[in-house]
Write a protein that holds these residues in place. Structure first.
Motif, PDB file in Angstrom:
ATOM      1  N   ASP A   1       0.912  -1.026   0.027  1.00  0.00           N
ATOM      2  CA  ASP A   1      -0.086   0.143   0.037  1.00  0.00           C
ATOM      3  C   ASP A   1       0.964   1.218   0.206  1.00  0.00           C
ATOM      4  O   ASP A   1       1.700   1.468   0.652  1.00  0.00           O
ATOM      5  CB  ASP A   1      -0.906   0.053   1.185  1.00  0.00           C
ATOM      6  CG  ASP A   1      -2.019   1.067   1.216  1.00  0.00           C
ATOM      7  OD1 ASP A   1      -2.024   1.656   0.049  1.00  0.00           O
ATOM      8  OD2 ASP A   1      -2.914   1.151   1.970  1.00  0.00           O
ATOM      9  N   GLY A   2       0.509   2.237  -0.716  1.00  0.00           N
ATOM     10  CA  GLY A   2       1.423   3.456  -0.905  1.00  0.00           C
ATOM     11  C   GLY A   2       0.916   4.466  -1.801  1.00  0.00           C
ATOM     12  O   GLY A   2      -0.550   4.459  -2.082  1.00  0.00           O
ATOM     13  N   GLU A   3       1.327   5.540  -2.000  1.00  0.00           N
ATOM     14  CA  GLU A   3       0.995   6.724  -2.755  1.00  0.00           C
ATOM     15  C   GLU A   3       1.706   6.873  -4.012  1.00  0.00           C
ATOM     16  O   GLU A   3       3.084   6.792  -3.805  1.00  0.00           O
ATOM     17  CB  GLU A   3       0.909   8.066  -2.025  1.00  0.00           C
ATOM     18  CG  GLU A   3      -0.228   8.118  -1.181  1.00  0.00           C
ATOM     19  CD  GLU A   3      -0.451   9.669  -0.457  1.00  0.00           C
ATOM     20  OE1 GLU A   3      -1.088  10.408  -1.153  1.00  0.00           O
ATOM     21  OE2 GLU A   3       0.466   9.751   0.471  1.00  0.00           O
ATOM     22  N   MET A   4       1.305   7.042  -5.273  1.00  0.00           N
ATOM     23  CA  MET A   4       2.017   7.367  -6.415  1.00  0.00           C
ATOM     24  C   MET A   4       2.114   8.931  -6.265  1.00  0.00           C
ATOM     25  O   MET A   4       1.142   9.625  -6.108  1.00  0.00           O
ATOM     26  CB  MET A   4       1.118   6.832  -7.576  1.00  0.00           C
ATOM     27  CG  MET A   4       2.367   6.531  -8.696  1.00  0.00           C
ATOM     28  SD  MET A   4       3.374   5.207  -8.551  1.00  0.00           S
ATOM     29  CE  MET A   4       2.529   4.017  -8.589  1.00  0.00           C
ATOM     30  N   ILE A   5       3.186   9.431  -6.386  1.00  0.00           N
ATOM     31  CA  ILE A   5       3.242  11.000  -6.351  1.00  0.00           C
ATOM     32  C   ILE A   5       4.208  11.431  -7.649  1.00  0.00           C
ATOM     33  O   ILE A   5       4.972  10.691  -8.265  1.00  0.00           O
ATOM     34  CB  ILE A   5       4.186  11.415  -5.184  1.00  0.00           C
ATOM     35  CG1 ILE A   5       5.824  11.040  -5.123  1.00  0.00           C
ATOM     36  CG2 ILE A   5       3.408  11.159  -3.984  1.00  0.00           C
ATOM     37  CD1 ILE A   5       6.371  11.814  -4.004  1.00  0.00           C
ATOM     38  N   ALA A   6       3.985  12.812  -8.047  1.00  0.00           N
ATOM     39  CA  ALA A   6       4.902  13.284  -9.174  1.00  0.00           C
ATOM     40  C   ALA A   6       5.257  14.539  -8.597  1.00  0.00           C
ATOM     41  O   ALA A   6       4.474  15.222  -7.936  1.00  0.00           O
ATOM     42  CB  ALA A   6       4.066  13.370 -10.518  1.00  0.00           C
ATOM     43  N   LEU A   7       6.503  15.222  -9.101  1.00  0.00           N
ATOM     44  CA  LEU A   7       6.791  16.481  -8.791  1.00  0.00           C
ATOM     45  C   LEU A   7       6.449  17.396  -9.493  1.00  0.00           C
ATOM     46  O   LEU A   7       6.461  17.403 -10.903  1.00  0.00           O
ATOM     47  CB  LEU A   7       8.407  16.575  -8.637  1.00  0.00           C
ATOM     48  CG  LEU A   7       8.857  15.371  -7.344  1.00  0.00           C
ATOM     49  CD1 LEU A   7      10.346  15.649  -7.268  1.00  0.00           C
ATOM     50  CD2 LEU A   7       8.207  15.530  -5.843  1.00  0.00           C
ATOM     51  N   GLY A   8       6.105  18.682  -8.872  1.00  0.00           N
ATOM     52  CA  GLY A   8       5.800  19.698  -9.875  1.00  0.00           C
ATOM     53  C   GLY A   8       7.022  20.567 -10.204  1.00  0.00           C
ATOM     54  O   GLY A   8       8.170  20.249  -9.679  1.00  0.00           O
ATOM     55  N   ALA A   9       6.836  21.869 -10.820  1.00  0.00           N
ATOM     56  CA  ALA A   9       8.009  22.698 -11.149  1.00  0.00           C
ATOM     57  C   ALA A   9       8.801  22.992  -9.945  1.00  0.00           C
ATOM     58  O   ALA A   9       9.917  23.267 -10.010  1.00  0.00           O
ATOM     59  CB  ALA A   9       7.700  23.834 -12.282  1.00  0.00           C
ATOM     60  N   ASP A  10       8.176  23.214  -8.795  1.00  0.00           N
ATOM     61  CA  ASP A  10       8.953  23.768  -7.565  1.00  0.00           C
ATOM     62  C   ASP A  10       9.243  22.746  -6.828  1.00  0.00           C
ATOM     63  O   ASP A  10      10.056  22.870  -5.653  1.00  0.00           O
ATOM     64  CB  ASP A  10       7.796  24.660  -6.729  1.00  0.00           C
ATOM     65  CG  ASP A  10       6.711  23.591  -6.592  1.00  0.00           C
ATOM     66  OD1 ASP A  10       6.607  22.164  -6.844  1.00  0.00           O
ATOM     67  OD2 ASP A  10       5.753  24.064  -5.881  1.00  0.00           O
ATOM     68  N   GLY A  11       9.620  21.485  -7.277  1.00  0.00           N
ATOM     69  CA  GLY A  11      10.108  20.193  -6.671  1.00  0.00           C
ATOM     70  C   GLY A  11       9.315  19.731  -5.657  1.00  0.00           C
ATOM     71  O   GLY A  11       9.709  18.579  -4.989  1.00  0.00           O
ATOM     72  N   LYS A  12       7.977  20.219  -5.332  1.00  0.00           N
ATOM     73  CA  LYS A  12       7.215  19.490  -4.309  1.00  0.00           C
ATOM     74  C   LYS A  12       6.239  18.532  -4.937  1.00  0.00           C
ATOM     75  O   LYS A  12       5.833  18.704  -6.276  1.00  0.00           O
ATOM     76  CB  LYS A  12       6.528  20.603  -3.400  1.00  0.00           C
ATOM     77  CG  LYS A  12       7.449  21.551  -2.706  1.00  0.00           C
ATOM     78  CD  LYS A  12       6.784  22.581  -2.027  1.00  0.00           C
ATOM     79  CE  LYS A  12       5.931  23.588  -2.882  1.00  0.00           C
ATOM     80  NZ  LYS A  12       5.596  24.806  -1.859  1.00  0.00           N
ATOM     81  N   PRO A  13       5.775  17.630  -4.178  1.00  0.00           N
ATOM     82  CA  PRO A  13       4.505  16.953  -4.758  1.00  0.00           C
ATOM     83  C   PRO A  13       3.336  17.722  -5.232  1.00  0.00           C
ATOM     84  O   PRO A  13       2.921  18.350  -4.695  1.00  0.00           O
ATOM     85  CB  PRO A  13       4.194  16.031  -3.581  1.00  0.00           C
ATOM     86  CG  PRO A  13       5.452  16.020  -2.663  1.00  0.00           C
ATOM     87  CD  PRO A  13       5.912  17.182  -2.822  1.00  0.00           C
TER      88      PRO A  13
END
Length: 318
Positions: free
Chosen positions: A73-85
């Motif tokens: 179980d987990g979360e799929m994340i992607a980063l924005g231009a600011d380097g944050k999820p």
């Protein structure tokens, strides 16, 4: 393996203290469970919709997990231009409907799978094990890499939340160390504490249901004095009586042309008003398209509407 409905945290305005609690970052991603029966890997979201082909970088499970069979179980994340999820970015991956586009968008939007629990391993259900035991098992079976990470746990929830606020991230989840994994349940053994912010927004329109306003359209002014639509909301602290009074107040201020310089998402069923009333709005974050995520009405503020600007000081609510 048949997909399960994952355990969910309950919302809490307070951060519990004590050695029986651990704190984890809430990563603002998409909940994904990984199923491996020893031969085939399948991915499903919290609603049990399959996402196997959306995230091909997760399929080679033997490159990061040594279990013969497993449910993670987990979360799929992607980063924005600011380097944050960025929820907006990961939804660009999760929302793909034409699978032939996956390889192309995979290069544009890399993802990381943040694993925080294990429910099944080597033919044995672990959901009645304590969270502490499951975290220990995860450390034994998962080998992190560029696409796979284990979520870290912290003893001091308030300290972690302060860091989250400083970095304008989504929030934290507090979990009891001895908690089992309650499949399909939302339980206060897990608590989510969101990093909400407040702002003042001008009301530029509304929608009706049975003659009573059920949502308001919100805007902020830029430096040129133009009103930009930033979202709509029908949730918050207003009672039925409050909605009735708001209806009586806004209906006489209707105008024919929309006051927003950009076209609102709710355009066809909206009634426009001359911006005269200011609402205090609580929200989770800004999306990339400059609209509010999870806005809710906290009340109304007696200030001039021109003070509702993009450069106003945003106040954290906790």
């Amino acid at each position: 393996m048949n997909p399960i409905i994952p355990m969910e945290p309950k919302s809490s305005p307070l951060i519990p203290e004590g050695k029986e609690w651990i704190a984890q970052v809430k990563w603002d991603g998409v909940r994904i469970l990984t199923y491996y029966d020893g031969q085939k890997v399948s991915l499903f979201n919290r609603k049990r919709n399959e996402r196997t082909f959306h995230y091909p970088e997760i399929i080679d499970i033997q490159s990061y997990c040594n279990a013969d069979s497993v449910i993670l179980d987990g979360e799929m994340i992607a980063l924005g231009a600011d380097g944050k999820p960025s929820f907006h970015e990961v939804m660009r991956r999760d929302g793909i409907r034409r699978m032939e586009k996956v390889a192309q968008i995979q290069r544009k939007i890399p993802v990381t799978y943040m694993i925080f629990d294990v429910i099944f391993r080597n033919g044995q259900w672990l959901n009645q094990y304590s969270l502490g035991e499951r975290i220990e098992i995860l450390s034994q079976i998962i080998k992190p890499n560029n696409q796979i990470q284990l979520i870290s746990s912290h003893d001091d929830g308030q300290a972690l939340f302060t860091v989250i606020q400083e970095h304008d991230m989504e929030g934290i989840v507090m979990k009891k160390v001895d908690s089992p994994y309650l499949i399909g349940k939302k339980n206060d053994l897990w608590l989510k504490i969101k990093n909400y912010r407040d702002l003042n927004a001008a009301i530029g329109g509304f929608t009706l249901k049975d003659g009573i306003i059920n949502a308001i359209l919100l805007g902020l002014y830029n430096d040129e004095g133009e009103l930009w639509y930033i979202g709509h909301t029908g949730t918050g602290k207003l009672s039925h009586q409050d909605w009735s009074e708001l209806t009586a107040k806004l209906k006489p201020t209707q105008i024919k042309e929309r006051p927003f310089i950009n076209k609102p998402a709710r355009n066809s069923d909206a009634y426009w008003v001359q911006p005269t009333l200011v609402a205090k709005i609580r929200y989770a974050e800004w999306t990339e398209g400059h609209s509010l995520r999870q806005p809710s009405i906290q009340g109304f503020v007696d200030i001039p509407v021109y003070q509702c600007r993009f450069n106003q000081k945003m106040v954290r609510s906790g």
